[in-house]
Design an enzyme around this catalytic site. Sequence first.
Site, PDB file in Angstrom:
ATOM      1  N   ASN A  27       6.166  12.139  -4.092  1.00 54.53           N
ATOM      2  CA  ASN A  27       7.140  11.754  -5.115  1.00 54.53           C
ATOM      3  C   ASN A  27       8.394  12.640  -5.134  1.00 54.53           C
ATOM      4  O   ASN A  27       9.426  12.262  -5.694  1.00 54.53           O
ATOM      5  CB  ASN A  27       6.502  11.735  -6.522  1.00 54.53           C
ATOM      6  CG  ASN A  27       5.521  10.597  -6.733  1.00 54.53           C
ATOM      7  OD1 ASN A  27       4.529  10.724  -7.454  1.00 54.53           O
ATOM      8  ND2 ASN A  27       5.772   9.446  -6.119  1.00 54.53           N
ATOM      9  N   ASP A  75       0.358   3.700 -12.385  1.00 58.26           N
ATOM     10  CA  ASP A  75       1.432   3.137 -11.566  1.00 58.26           C
ATOM     11  C   ASP A  75       2.119   1.964 -12.262  1.00 58.26           C
ATOM     12  O   ASP A  75       1.488   1.250 -13.050  1.00 58.26           O
ATOM     13  CB  ASP A  75       0.852   2.694 -10.204  1.00 58.26           C
ATOM     14  CG  ASP A  75       1.927   2.529  -9.149  1.00 58.26           C
ATOM     15  OD1 ASP A  75       3.059   3.016  -9.354  1.00 58.26           O
ATOM     16  OD2 ASP A  75       1.631   1.913  -8.114  1.00 58.26           O
TER      17      ASP A  75
END
Length: 250
Positions: A70, A22
Site C-alpha cells: 500500500n 477492502d
Amino acid sequence: MSSIKENINTTKLPLHVAIIMDGNGRWAKTQGKPRVFGHKNGVVSVREVTEAAAELGIKFLTLYAFSTENWSRPTFEVNALMSLLVETVKNEVNTLMKNNIKLQAIGDLTKLPDKTRKALINGIEKTKLNDRMTLVLALNYSSRWEIVEAVKKISMEVSSGKLELENIDPNLFSDYLTTRNIPDPELMIRTSGERRISNYLLWQAAYAELYFTEVLWPDFRKEDFFKAIFDFQQRERRFGLISEQLQEVQ
Ligand code: IPE
Ligand code: IPE
Ligand code: MG
C-alpha cells in the site's frame, strides 16, 4: 427483527478471525467522494466488528489495515491513512479500556511515521493487561516480508550455533513470525467481492475457512459479521481427514 446472532453457537466460535477490510475506495466513489472519505467511514466498521467479536466471545481479531504494497499508492492517500490511524488509535483507546480489549500490532512498525508508531505503541502499552479479546492491527504487514524475516532470524541462530538444523519444524517456524503468541486464524473474511489473500497471513491461514462477501468495508456492520460466523459454523473442517473419521472422534 430476529438477529442471526441468536443462531450462532457460542460454544463453537472461531478462536481467531482475520479480516481483509477492502472496498473503501469503491465505496467513496459510489458517493461521488474522494477515496479518503471511504477510509474515514471504514473506521465505523472497525468499531462495529470489534464490538461484535467481543460480544460473541471471540478471543482474537486481526484486521489488515495497511499492507507493505500500500506504500505505492498516491502519497496523499498514504499520508491520510497514516493520520487516520493516529487519530483512530487515540480516539479508541478509552473504548478499548472500557471493553477490556488488548491492542496488538503485526508488521514492520519501524517504517511507520513517528506519530503513527508512537500512538500505536502507546495504545498497545495502555491496553496490555486487558484480557477479554485481543485486537491485532496488521500494519505495514505482508506475509512474504514476515516469512523472509523469520528465515533470516533462524539462519542467524543456526550459523551462530544457537539452533540446530534438525530442530526446525513448523511449530518452531511459527515462533519466529510476528504472530508468535497468536493462534492461527480459523476464519478469514474479505469484503468488497475480491477473492484473493493479498499477502495476508499466508502461513497462518493454512487451514482457515475463507469467507468472501460483496459488502464494501464501510458498509460492513455487526450483522454482516454474525453472518460470516454463522456460515463458518455450517462448514465441516476436515484437516485432511475424511468425513467419517471426524464423526468417530465426536
Ligand atoms: C481497503 O480499501 C483499505 C486499504 C487497503 C487501506 P481500499 O482502499 O483498498 O478500497 P478499494 O479496494 O480501492 O475499493
Ligand atoms: C489488501 O487490500 C490490504 C488491506 C486491506 C490493508 P488491497 O486493496 O491493498 O489489495 P489488492 O491490491 O486489491 O490485492
Ligand atoms: Mg482494495
